[in-house]
Write a protein that holds these residues in place. Structure first.
Motif, PDB file in Angstrom:
ATOM      1  N   GLY A  81       9.300   2.788  -5.320  1.00  0.00           N
ATOM      2  CA  GLY A  81      10.569   2.292  -5.584  1.00  0.00           C
ATOM      3  C   GLY A  81      11.428   3.377  -4.864  1.00  0.00           C
ATOM      4  N   PHE A 113       1.228  -1.709  -9.267  1.00  0.00           N
ATOM      5  CA  PHE A 113      -0.058  -1.031  -9.403  1.00  0.00           C
ATOM      6  C   PHE A 113       0.389   0.252  -9.693  1.00  0.00           C
ATOM      7  N   TRP A 114      -0.140   1.040 -10.891  1.00  0.00           N
ATOM      8  CA  TRP A 114      -0.058   2.435 -11.242  1.00  0.00           C
ATOM      9  C   TRP A 114      -1.242   3.143 -11.552  1.00  0.00           C
ATOM     10  N   CYS A 163       6.312   0.153  -1.087  1.00  0.00           N
ATOM     11  CA  CYS A 163       6.506   1.371  -1.608  1.00  0.00           C
ATOM     12  C   CYS A 163       8.393   1.568  -1.995  1.00  0.00           C
ATOM     13  N   ALA A 171       6.442  11.756  -7.276  1.00  0.00           N
ATOM     14  CA  ALA A 171       6.109  11.689  -8.948  1.00  0.00           C
ATOM     15  C   ALA A 171       6.425  12.840  -9.513  1.00  0.00           C
ATOM     16  N   SER A 215       4.360   7.309   4.745  1.00  0.00           N
ATOM     17  CA  SER A 215       3.980   8.132   3.604  1.00  0.00           C
ATOM     18  C   SER A 215       2.569   8.415   3.315  1.00  0.00           C
ATOM     19  N   ALA A 268      13.793   3.405  -2.300  1.00  0.00           N
ATOM     20  CA  ALA A 268      15.044   2.837  -2.108  1.00  0.00           C
ATOM     21  C   ALA A 268      16.018   2.756  -3.449  1.00  0.00           C
TER      22      ALA A 268
HETATM   23  N1  LIG Z   1       1.880   3.625  -8.421  1.00  0.00           N
HETATM   24  C1  LIG Z   1       1.172   4.315  -8.000  1.00  0.00           C
HETATM   25  O1  LIG Z   1      -0.066   4.839  -8.849  1.00  0.00           O
HETATM   26  C2  LIG Z   1       1.542   5.723  -7.321  1.00  0.00           C
HETATM   27  C3  LIG Z   1       0.568   6.695  -6.513  1.00  0.00           C
HETATM   28  C4  LIG Z   1       0.898   7.381  -5.635  1.00  0.00           C
HETATM   29  C5  LIG Z   1       2.489   7.299  -5.303  1.00  0.00           C
HETATM   30  N2  LIG Z   1       3.316   6.356  -5.672  1.00  0.00           N
HETATM   31  C6  LIG Z   1       4.499   6.472  -5.394  1.00  0.00           C
HETATM   32  O2  LIG Z   1       4.434   5.948  -3.903  1.00  0.00           O
HETATM   33  C7  LIG Z   1       5.868   6.476  -3.248  1.00  0.00           C
HETATM   34  C8  LIG Z   1       5.478   7.141  -2.116  1.00  0.00           C
HETATM   35  O3  LIG Z   1       4.666   8.392  -2.568  1.00  0.00           O
HETATM   36  P1  LIG Z   1       4.023   9.374  -1.290  1.00  0.00           P
HETATM   37  O4  LIG Z   1       3.435  10.636  -1.910  1.00  0.00           O
HETATM   38  O5  LIG Z   1       3.239   8.581  -0.399  1.00  0.00           O
HETATM   39  O6  LIG Z   1       5.478   9.836  -0.640  1.00  0.00           O
HETATM   40  P2  LIG Z   1       5.718  10.584   0.735  1.00  0.00           P
HETATM   41  O7  LIG Z   1       4.689  10.907   1.258  1.00  0.00           O
HETATM   42  O8  LIG Z   1       6.765  11.631   0.332  1.00  0.00           O
HETATM   43  O9  LIG Z   1       6.611   9.517   1.471  1.00  0.00           O
HETATM   44  C9  LIG Z   1       7.921   9.191   1.039  1.00  0.00           C
HETATM   45  C10 LIG Z   1       8.079   7.994   1.984  1.00  0.00           C
HETATM   46  O10 LIG Z   1       9.191   7.158   1.222  1.00  0.00           O
HETATM   47  C11 LIG Z   1      10.040   7.052   2.406  1.00  0.00           C
HETATM   48  N3  LIG Z   1      11.379   6.763   1.772  1.00  0.00           N
HETATM   49  C12 LIG Z   1      12.081   8.043   1.279  1.00  0.00           C
HETATM   50  N4  LIG Z   1      13.249   7.385   0.788  1.00  0.00           N
HETATM   51  C13 LIG Z   1      13.186   6.130   1.283  1.00  0.00           C
HETATM   52  C14 LIG Z   1      14.477   5.062   1.271  1.00  0.00           C
HETATM   53  N5  LIG Z   1      15.478   5.489   0.782  1.00  0.00           N
HETATM   54  N6  LIG Z   1      14.235   4.006   1.672  1.00  0.00           N
HETATM   55  C15 LIG Z   1      13.303   3.827   2.284  1.00  0.00           C
HETATM   56  N7  LIG Z   1      11.878   4.573   2.259  1.00  0.00           N
HETATM   57  C16 LIG Z   1      12.219   5.689   1.975  1.00  0.00           C
HETATM   58  C17 LIG Z   1       9.763   7.886   3.576  1.00  0.00           C
HETATM   59  O11 LIG Z   1      10.279   7.358   4.878  1.00  0.00           O
HETATM   60  P3  LIG Z   1      11.023   8.302   5.803  1.00  0.00           P
HETATM   61  O12 LIG Z   1       9.918   8.931   6.375  1.00  0.00           O
HETATM   62  O13 LIG Z   1      11.669   7.231   6.828  1.00  0.00           O
HETATM   63  O14 LIG Z   1      11.947   9.161   5.225  1.00  0.00           O
HETATM   64  C18 LIG Z   1       8.533   8.000   3.349  1.00  0.00           C
HETATM   65  O15 LIG Z   1       7.840   7.162   4.026  1.00  0.00           O
HETATM   66  C19 LIG Z   1       6.363   7.374  -4.408  1.00  0.00           C
HETATM   67  O16 LIG Z   1       7.312   6.268  -4.934  1.00  0.00           O
HETATM   68  C20 LIG Z   1       5.431   7.668  -5.438  1.00  0.00           C
HETATM   69  O17 LIG Z   1       5.765   7.787  -6.596  1.00  0.00           O
HETATM   70  C21 LIG Z   1       2.731   5.638  -6.735  1.00  0.00           C
END
Ligand SMILES: NC(=O)c1ccc[n+]([C@@H]2O[C@H](COP(=O)([O-])OP(=O)(O)OC[C@H]3O[C@@H](n4cnc5c(N)ncnc54)[C@H](OP(=O)(O)O)[C@@H]3O)[C@@H](O)[C@H]2O)c1
Length: 344
Positions: free
Chosen positions: A287, A310-311, A263, A85, A194, A289
């Protein structure tokens, strides 16, 4: 990746780029414009004046510490992570954007150095985390308003404190708010390694839920599988395995999930949907991908699946700070983890 230790340890911008931004440096030289002040002030910060590629727009600057008001808190940052983010926000692709110029970073933990005369509830020495996104945590210290901060215990691991405010809370809300799950029910998710995915695994295990954890294949997949299972994952499968016909047999032993946590988007989310129980819900929260969620018409007509989003920032806007407290959170007892906090 951690920002604040790198910021505090680096004596020069070059050193900082070496310690903090190795991946960016490999791709292109980091921006080279820094404060020209002869007497560098005490505060170092990673600042961006325009949206764009972080490697181009983020610069190390020396900032003046703001004067303390009666309801302000002077905080020395101890640790701040780099999350997807944060990158999206710098690129200008996020749901909320700070006024520019802005200090990067949405998460982190800091130690209170001093408090204004009308501040109660925090005192010097306490640890605090941001109450909301957009605070700008990639700096060595700052003066924040009391309302911008939440106190956390200072006897949990530093890295857990720095990352407790977003991913574990997101995981918890998604498990609680969309389907009424009971122990023994299953949940499927992608990007299970993640930060959010790992929190889902641990909280779900504490709630007695069975998790089906989808990850991308890699040479050391067994190592990742073992690590996630140690956290409480029941099943770890690759994206490729999820697409195979044999998954039909898998669901003879494991109940079809009523909740899917997406995710990734694209093909990965279509596969999650394919395995959802009739009437089940898929919640999209990331998102990675950068591809749309595509669901077949038959899934809506014959299985009546629900697609939701969800956000966390929106959830916080919709709920009073009193409801943000962890009083109603699960009693998860992971040794040395942020979840110890949830028990207090
Ligand atoms: N909506 C909300 O309130 C909220 C809250 C928190 C986080 N998020 C979102 O959740 C997501 C993950 O955040 P995080 O902090 O948990 O991330 P993170 O720990 O950096 O992990 C990123 C994850 O995404 C996977 N990934 C990366 N590029 C990809 C692709 N092109 N296709 C498929 N998988 C891919 C990675 O898999 P590999 O290990 O295989 O690379 C890893 O599992 C982000 O988009 C973030 O913005 C949203």
């Amino acid at each position: 990746m951690w920002v604040c230790r790198a910021l505090c340890g680096a004596r020069t911008p070059t050193q900082l780029r070496r310690t903090l931004l190795p991946a960016w440096d490999r791709r292109r030289p980091a921006a080279a414009s820094y404060s020209a002040s002869a007497e560098p002030s005490r505060v170092r910060a990673l600042v961006y004046e325009h949206h764009g590629d972080p490697a181009k727009v983020v610069e190390l600057k020396n900032l003046e510490l703001a004067a303390m008001g009666g309801s302000d808190v002077h905080v020395k940052m101890l640790a701040a992570p780099v999350n997807p983010a944060d990158i999206n926000m710098i690129q200008g692709n996020y749901g909320i954007l700070p006024k520019l110029p802005a200090v990067g970073g949405n998460e982190g933990v800091g130690q209170v150095v001093a408090v204004g005369s009308s501040v109660t509830g925090v005192k010097p020495g306490d640890w605090v985390i941001p109450a909301n996104a957009g605070l700008g945590t990639w700096r060595t210290e700052a003066v924040f308003s009391k309302e911008a901060l939440i106190r956390v215990p200072n006897d949990i691991p530093l890295q857990s404190a720095a990352t407790v405010g977003v991913n574990p809370c997101t995981a918890y809300r998604m498990l609680m708010d969309f389907e009424q799950l009971r122990p023994g029910d299953s949940v499927i998710q992608n990007a299970s390694n993640s930060g959010v995915g790992q929190a889902v695994i641990q909280i779900a295990a504490a709630l007695g839920l069975r998790t089906i954890n989808v990850v991308r294949d890699r040479p050391d997949i067994q190592k990742l599988t073992d690590r996630l299972k140690k956290m409480g994952a029941e099943h770890v499968i690759t994206e490729e395995e999820l697409r195979k016909h044999e998954m039909k047999n898998f669901f003879k032993d494991v109940p079809r999930p009523r909740l899917a946590l997406n995710c990734v988007g694209g093909k990965s989310s279509t596969e999650l949907l394919r395995h959802l129980a009739p009437g089940g819900t898929m919640v999209t929260y990331g998102g990675m991908a950068k591809q749309p969620v595509i669901a077949s018409v038959s899934l809506f007509i014959f299985k009546d699946v629900k697609l939701r989003g969800f956000w966390l920032s929106q959830w916080k806007k919709d709920h009073s700070p009193g409801e943000w407290t962890m009083a109603s959170s699960p009693r998860v007892t992971q040794e040395g983890s942020a979840y110890e906090w949830l028990q207090k």
